[in-house]
Motif scaffolding. Structure first.
Motif, mmCIF file in Angstrom:
data_model
loop_
_atom_site.group_PDB
_atom_site.id
_atom_site.type_symbol
_atom_site.label_atom_id
_atom_site.label_comp_id
_atom_site.label_asym_id
_atom_site.label_seq_id
_atom_site.Cartn_x
_atom_site.Cartn_y
_atom_site.Cartn_z
ATOM 1 N N MET A 61 1.114 -0.870 -0.330
ATOM 2 C CA MET A 61 -0.175 0.068 -0.202
ATOM 3 C C MET A 61 0.918 1.038 0.092
ATOM 4 N N SER A 62 0.218 2.616 -1.006
ATOM 5 C CA SER A 62 1.350 3.476 -0.681
ATOM 6 C C SER A 62 0.453 4.496 -0.322
ATOM 7 N N VAL A 63 0.626 5.339 0.154
ATOM 8 C CA VAL A 63 -0.585 6.948 0.522
ATOM 9 C C VAL A 63 -0.160 8.028 0.393
ATOM 10 N N ARG A 64 -0.421 9.669 -0.022
ATOM 11 C CA ARG A 64 0.344 10.388 0.122
ATOM 12 C C ARG A 64 -0.933 11.478 0.800
ATOM 13 N N LEU A 65 -0.318 12.272 1.747
ATOM 14 C CA LEU A 65 -1.950 13.150 1.954
ATOM 15 C C LEU A 65 -1.284 14.589 2.217
ATOM 16 N N ASP A 66 -2.392 15.016 0.806
ATOM 17 C CA ASP A 66 -2.382 16.449 0.295
ATOM 18 C C ASP A 66 -2.500 17.780 1.845
ATOM 19 N N VAL A 67 -2.446 18.670 1.797
ATOM 20 C CA VAL A 67 -3.229 19.441 2.485
ATOM 21 C C VAL A 67 -2.783 21.103 2.036
ATOM 22 N N GLN A 68 -4.138 21.476 2.100
ATOM 23 C CA GLN A 68 -4.311 22.718 1.460
ATOM 24 C C GLN A 68 -3.673 22.918 -0.016
ATOM 25 N N GLY A 69 -4.166 22.076 -0.750
ATOM 26 C CA GLY A 69 -3.286 21.782 -2.208
ATOM 27 C C GLY A 69 -1.974 20.939 -2.406
ATOM 28 N N LYS A 70 -0.971 20.788 -1.256
ATOM 29 C CA LYS A 70 0.472 20.889 -1.606
ATOM 30 C C LYS A 70 0.820 19.875 -0.938
ATOM 31 N N PRO A 71 1.781 19.383 -1.385
ATOM 32 C CA PRO A 71 2.053 17.720 -0.309
ATOM 33 C C PRO A 71 2.100 17.828 1.406
ATOM 34 N N PHE A 72 2.334 16.861 1.666
ATOM 35 C CA PHE A 72 2.481 16.826 3.282
ATOM 36 C C PHE A 72 2.913 15.782 3.933
ATOM 37 N N ALA A 73 2.979 14.791 3.160
ATOM 38 C CA ALA A 73 3.326 13.020 3.913
ATOM 39 C C ALA A 73 3.012 12.188 2.680
ATOM 40 N N THR A 74 4.004 11.608 3.020
ATOM 41 C CA THR A 74 3.691 10.008 1.742
ATOM 42 C C THR A 74 4.036 8.428 3.354
ATOM 43 N N GLY A 75 3.895 7.803 2.115
ATOM 44 C CA GLY A 75 4.034 6.664 3.030
ATOM 45 C C GLY A 75 3.843 5.206 2.559
ATOM 46 N N VAL A 76 4.865 3.781 2.307
ATOM 47 C CA VAL A 76 4.172 2.655 1.795
ATOM 48 C C VAL A 76 4.540 1.951 2.956
ATOM 49 N N SER A 77 3.734 0.285 2.773
ATOM 50 C CA SER A 77 3.995 -0.848 3.440
ATOM 51 C C SER A 77 3.876 -1.905 3.125
ATOM 52 N N ASN A 78 4.289 -2.475 3.613
ATOM 53 C CA ASN A 78 4.494 -4.107 2.709
ATOM 54 C C ASN A 78 4.090 -5.123 3.621
ATOM 55 N N ALA A 79 2.788 -4.530 4.228
ATOM 56 C CA ALA A 79 1.545 -5.305 4.517
ATOM 57 C C ALA A 79 0.834 -6.405 4.405
ATOM 58 N N ALA A 80 0.881 -7.270 4.628
ATOM 59 C CA ALA A 80 -0.298 -8.542 4.330
ATOM 60 C C ALA A 80 -1.283 -8.680 4.661
ATOM 61 N N GLY A 81 -2.939 -8.997 3.723
ATOM 62 C CA GLY A 81 -3.525 -9.701 4.076
ATOM 63 C C GLY A 81 -4.295 -9.646 3.431
ATOM 64 N N ASN A 82 -5.474 -9.342 4.275
ATOM 65 C CA ASN A 82 -6.948 -9.975 3.079
ATOM 66 C C ASN A 82 -8.034 -7.926 3.543
ATOM 67 N N SER A 104 -2.313 -2.174 -3.630
ATOM 68 C CA SER A 104 -2.216 -3.620 -4.399
ATOM 69 C C SER A 104 -2.125 -4.788 -4.230
ATOM 70 N N GLY A 105 -2.120 -5.988 -4.865
ATOM 71 C CA GLY A 105 -2.799 -7.057 -4.971
ATOM 72 C C GLY A 105 -2.424 -7.910 -5.099
ATOM 73 N N PRO A 106 -2.701 -9.147 -5.748
ATOM 74 C CA PRO A 106 -1.919 -10.589 -6.422
ATOM 75 C C PRO A 106 -3.002 -10.940 -7.298
ATOM 76 N N GLU A 107 -4.069 -10.605 -7.243
ATOM 77 C CA GLU A 107 -5.031 -11.566 -8.218
ATOM 78 C C GLU A 107 -6.054 -10.113 -8.588
ATOM 79 N N PHE A 108 -6.599 -9.542 -8.094
ATOM 80 C CA PHE A 108 -6.629 -8.064 -9.125
ATOM 81 C C PHE A 108 -5.625 -7.065 -9.129
ATOM 82 N N GLY A 109 -4.303 -7.012 -9.264
ATOM 83 C CA GLY A 109 -3.357 -6.189 -9.799
ATOM 84 C C GLY A 109 -3.685 -4.869 -7.935
ATOM 85 N N SER A 110 -4.380 -3.791 -8.638
ATOM 86 C CA SER A 110 -4.569 -2.428 -7.764
ATOM 87 C C SER A 110 -5.307 -2.054 -7.385
#
Length: 93
Positions: free
Chosen positions: A1-22, A67-73
């Protein structure tokens, strides 16, 4: 999973995780994603709050990809507003 947080239209925070689950189809799941925020981005937002009239609210948009193996992302977007505490709004005027 990847995320991006924009505040007032400007980039503020980003992150990624390789956590597995359903995540069931049409369902929900909580996924922890560590994010990073630069000091420069925090300072830029703080100056924006003090210098401009936001009327006590800051617009945000969080977007990402699951992202997921079965249906792409799957992409997602969530928008809203943060309401600042009244003391912050009064103190910046």
């Amino acid at each position: 999973m990847s995320v991006r947080l924009d505040v007032q239209g400007k980039p503020f925070a980003t992150g990624v995780s390789n956590a597995a689950g359903n995540v069931p189809r049409f369902g929900e799941a909580i996924v922890e994603v560590p994010v990073s925020i630069s000091v420069f981005r925090i300072a830029r937002q703080a100056v924006g709050v003090v210098a401009y009239e936001f009327r006590g609210k800051l617009a945000y948009e969080m977007s990402g990809k699951l992202s997921g193996p079965e249906f792409g992302s799957a992409r997602f977007v969530s928008k809203g507003e943060f309401t600042l505490p009244a003391e912050m709004v009064e103190g910046s005027r």
